[in-house]
Design an enzyme around this catalytic site. Structure first.
Site, PDB file in Angstrom:
ATOM      1  N   ASN A  62     -10.943 -23.660  27.543  1.00  0.00           N
ATOM      2  CA  ASN A  62     -11.080 -22.608  28.553  1.00  0.00           C
ATOM      3  C   ASN A  62     -12.159 -21.601  28.176  1.00  0.00           C
ATOM      4  O   ASN A  62     -12.976 -21.208  29.019  1.00  0.00           O
ATOM      5  CB  ASN A  62      -9.743 -21.890  28.745  1.00  0.00           C
ATOM      6  CG  ASN A  62      -8.604 -22.795  29.136  1.00  0.00           C
ATOM      7  OD1 ASN A  62      -7.497 -22.665  28.617  1.00  0.00           O
ATOM      8  ND2 ASN A  62      -8.847 -23.734  30.035  1.00  0.00           N
TER       9      ASN A  62
ATOM     10  N   CYS B  90      -3.686 -22.655  35.641  1.00  0.00           N
ATOM     11  CA  CYS B  90      -3.422 -21.866  34.432  1.00  0.00           C
ATOM     12  C   CYS B  90      -4.448 -20.745  34.322  1.00  0.00           C
ATOM     13  O   CYS B  90      -4.089 -19.585  34.171  1.00  0.00           O
ATOM     14  CB  CYS B  90      -3.455 -22.754  33.197  1.00  0.00           C
ATOM     15  SG  CYS B  90      -2.149 -23.992  33.155  1.00  0.00           S
TER      16      CYS B  90
ATOM     17  N   ARG C 242     -15.799  -6.376  43.721  1.00  0.00           N
ATOM     18  CA  ARG C 242     -15.065  -7.430  44.421  1.00  0.00           C
ATOM     19  C   ARG C 242     -15.651  -8.817  44.146  1.00  0.00           C
ATOM     20  O   ARG C 242     -15.466  -9.739  44.934  1.00  0.00           O
ATOM     21  CB  ARG C 242     -15.082  -7.158  45.928  1.00  0.00           C
ATOM     22  CG  ARG C 242     -14.494  -5.806  46.297  1.00  0.00           C
ATOM     23  CD  ARG C 242     -14.559  -5.561  47.793  1.00  0.00           C
ATOM     24  NE  ARG C 242     -14.009  -4.259  48.148  1.00  0.00           N
ATOM     25  CZ  ARG C 242     -13.887  -3.816  49.401  1.00  0.00           C
ATOM     26  NH1 ARG C 242     -14.292  -4.569  50.416  1.00  0.00           N
ATOM     27  NH2 ARG C 242     -13.369  -2.618  49.642  1.00  0.00           N
TER      28      ARG C 242
ATOM     29  N   ASP D 258      -2.053 -22.674  26.613  1.00  0.00           N
ATOM     30  CA  ASP D 258      -1.770 -23.565  25.493  1.00  0.00           C
ATOM     31  C   ASP D 258      -2.815 -23.249  24.417  1.00  0.00           C
ATOM     32  O   ASP D 258      -3.959 -23.681  24.493  1.00  0.00           O
ATOM     33  CB  ASP D 258      -1.872 -25.010  25.992  1.00  0.00           C
ATOM     34  CG  ASP D 258      -1.795 -26.061  24.893  1.00  0.00           C
ATOM     35  OD1 ASP D 258      -1.787 -25.691  23.698  1.00  0.00           O
ATOM     36  OD2 ASP D 258      -1.773 -27.258  25.233  1.00  0.00           O
TER      37      ASP D 258
ATOM     38  N   ARG E 208       8.622 -25.559  31.028  1.00  0.00           N
ATOM     39  CA  ARG E 208       8.665 -26.591  32.067  1.00  0.00           C
ATOM     40  C   ARG E 208       8.631 -28.000  31.496  1.00  0.00           C
ATOM     41  O   ARG E 208       9.274 -28.910  32.027  1.00  0.00           O
ATOM     42  CB  ARG E 208       7.485 -26.384  33.026  1.00  0.00           C
ATOM     43  CG  ARG E 208       7.269 -27.473  34.050  1.00  0.00           C
ATOM     44  CD  ARG E 208       5.971 -27.246  34.829  1.00  0.00           C
ATOM     45  NE  ARG E 208       4.813 -27.156  33.941  1.00  0.00           N
ATOM     46  CZ  ARG E 208       4.172 -28.206  33.424  1.00  0.00           C
ATOM     47  NH1 ARG E 208       4.578 -29.436  33.717  1.00  0.00           N
ATOM     48  NH2 ARG E 208       3.123 -28.047  32.626  1.00  0.00           N
TER      49      ARG E 208
ATOM     50  N   HIS F 245       0.978 -19.259  24.301  1.00  0.00           N
ATOM     51  CA  HIS F 245       1.970 -19.974  23.502  1.00  0.00           C
ATOM     52  C   HIS F 245       1.396 -21.109  22.663  1.00  0.00           C
ATOM     53  O   HIS F 245       0.342 -21.666  22.968  1.00  0.00           O
ATOM     54  CB  HIS F 245       3.065 -20.544  24.418  1.00  0.00           C
ATOM     55  CG  HIS F 245       2.519 -21.318  25.584  1.00  0.00           C
ATOM     56  ND1 HIS F 245       2.296 -20.729  26.807  1.00  0.00           N
ATOM     57  CD2 HIS F 245       2.140 -22.618  25.718  1.00  0.00           C
ATOM     58  CE1 HIS F 245       1.808 -21.639  27.644  1.00  0.00           C
ATOM     59  NE2 HIS F 245       1.697 -22.788  27.004  1.00  0.00           N
ATOM     60  N   LEU F 246       2.129 -21.423  21.621  1.00  0.00           N
ATOM     61  CA  LEU F 246       1.939 -22.638  20.832  1.00  0.00           C
ATOM     62  C   LEU F 246       3.143 -23.540  21.072  1.00  0.00           C
ATOM     63  O   LEU F 246       4.294 -23.093  20.947  1.00  0.00           O
ATOM     64  CB  LEU F 246       1.851 -22.314  19.343  1.00  0.00           C
ATOM     65  CG  LEU F 246       0.517 -21.805  18.806  1.00  0.00           C
ATOM     66  CD1 LEU F 246       0.703 -21.234  17.403  1.00  0.00           C
ATOM     67  CD2 LEU F 246      -0.527 -22.928  18.779  1.00  0.00           C
TER      68      LEU F 246
ATOM     69  N   ARG G 104      -2.783 -17.176  33.320  1.00  0.00           N
ATOM     70  CA  ARG G 104      -1.351 -16.865  33.395  1.00  0.00           C
ATOM     71  C   ARG G 104      -0.548 -17.650  32.376  1.00  0.00           C
ATOM     72  O   ARG G 104       0.521 -17.222  31.927  1.00  0.00           O
ATOM     73  CB  ARG G 104      -0.826 -17.134  34.800  1.00  0.00           C
ATOM     74  CG  ARG G 104      -1.077 -18.560  35.306  1.00  0.00           C
ATOM     75  CD  ARG G 104       0.202 -19.291  35.608  1.00  0.00           C
ATOM     76  NE  ARG G 104      -0.061 -20.708  35.858  1.00  0.00           N
ATOM     77  CZ  ARG G 104       0.769 -21.661  35.490  1.00  0.00           C
ATOM     78  NH1 ARG G 104       1.895 -21.386  34.844  1.00  0.00           N
ATOM     79  NH2 ARG G 104       0.493 -22.932  35.754  1.00  0.00           N
ATOM     80  N   SER G 105      -1.044 -18.836  31.972  1.00  0.00           N
ATOM     81  CA  SER G 105      -0.353 -19.676  31.000  1.00  0.00           C
ATOM     82  C   SER G 105      -1.395 -20.293  30.082  1.00  0.00           C
ATOM     83  O   SER G 105      -2.377 -20.868  30.560  1.00  0.00           O
ATOM     84  CB  SER G 105       0.438 -20.782  31.716  1.00  0.00           C
ATOM     85  OG  SER G 105       1.043 -21.657  30.786  1.00  0.00           O
TER      86      SER G 105
END
Length: 264
Positions: free
Chosen positions: A177, A146, A127, A169, A21, A207-208, A166-167
């Site tokens: 995180n 993310c 739950r 860095d 993106r 990803h990097l 989900r994504s």
């Protein structure tokens, strides 16, 4: 934090070049899991210095349900600046979803308060979950979540948490995180009179960025040091009453920081 360095090495060696993106380009893998036993120390990366002030203030900001960067700016935290509008607003991102998820009938659902109640009243529930991925409001968010979905689990008096991201860095975002959710587990455990267990991190597109490759190699050349210890100096009345000064990180002796550009 060998798990983190092993992941970075895997992305460098096995990652697929992909567009993204931001237009920066990445090396990416899909699906990876790491487990951190929080009894072994606080999982704060030691092969570069992490800005602990930003990690703590961001989590407190989320917990307050805030989605405007004014609080962060007041505390010299700039990690959300690039995405905020001219008024400092970010739309219905994490804090709003965690504390005031909008139901179809107009109710506002405080997911985190519900989690505290579940852990105290029904700790064996399957739950005990918080989601930031509100499909109906994604287009109003400055940045789609993310770290999107997390679940708590109690066994033998210990509280564990698994996050689905989900994504990811790997160079800039992931150390934040891991530390942020580890801190949340400690806080939640204290509020529910539990010991800490594991933090399990699960990544989707991991990803990097292409302009972080040299920095990743530098970090991999460094030897990890002993993990620090988190000390929470008091027990507030609720999960939402912690202050920045309630936390000490003892024994944090990292290598020097490594600068890298943010992909926006």
């Amino acid at each position: 934090m060998k798990q983190y360095l092993d992941l970075m090495k895997k992305v460098l060696e096995e990652g697929t070049p992909k567009a993204d993106r931001t237009g920066t380009g990445t090396l990416s893998i899909f699906g990876h899991q790491m487990r951190f036993n929080l009894q072994d120390g606080f999982p704060l990366v030691t092969t570069k210095r992490c800005h602990l002030r930003s990690i703590i203030h961001e989590l407190l900001w989320f917990l307050n349900g805030d989605t405007n960067i004014a609080y962060l700016k007041e505390n010299n935290v700039s990690i959300w600046d690039e995405w905020a509008d001219e008024n400092g607003d970010l739309g219905p991102i994490y804090g709003k979803q965690w504390r005031a998820w909008g139901a179809a009938d107009g109710r506002k659902i405080d997911q985190l308060s519900n989690v505290v109640n579940q852990l105290k009243q029904d700790p064996d529930s399957r739950r005990i979950i918080v989601s930031a991925w509100n499909v109906g409001e994604l287009d109003q968010m400055a940045l789609a979540p993310c770290h999107a979905f997390f679940q708590f689990y109690v066994a033998d008096g210990k509280l564990s948490c698994q996050l689905y991201q989900r994504s990811c860095d790997v160079f800039l975002g992931l150390p934040f995180n891991i530390a942020s959710y580890a801190l949340l587990v400690h806080m939640m455990a204290q509020q529910c009179d539990l010991a800490v267990g594991d933090f399990v991190w699960t990544g989707g597109d991991t990803h990097l960025y292409s302009n972080h490759i040299d920095q990743a190699h530098l970090q991999l050349s460094r030897e990890p040091r002993v993990l620090p210890k988190l000390v929470i100096k008091r027990k507030p009345d609720s999960l939402f009453d912690y202050h920045f000064d309630d936390f000490d990180i003892e024994g944090y002796d990292p290598h020097p920081g490594i600068k890298a550009p943010i992909a926006i």
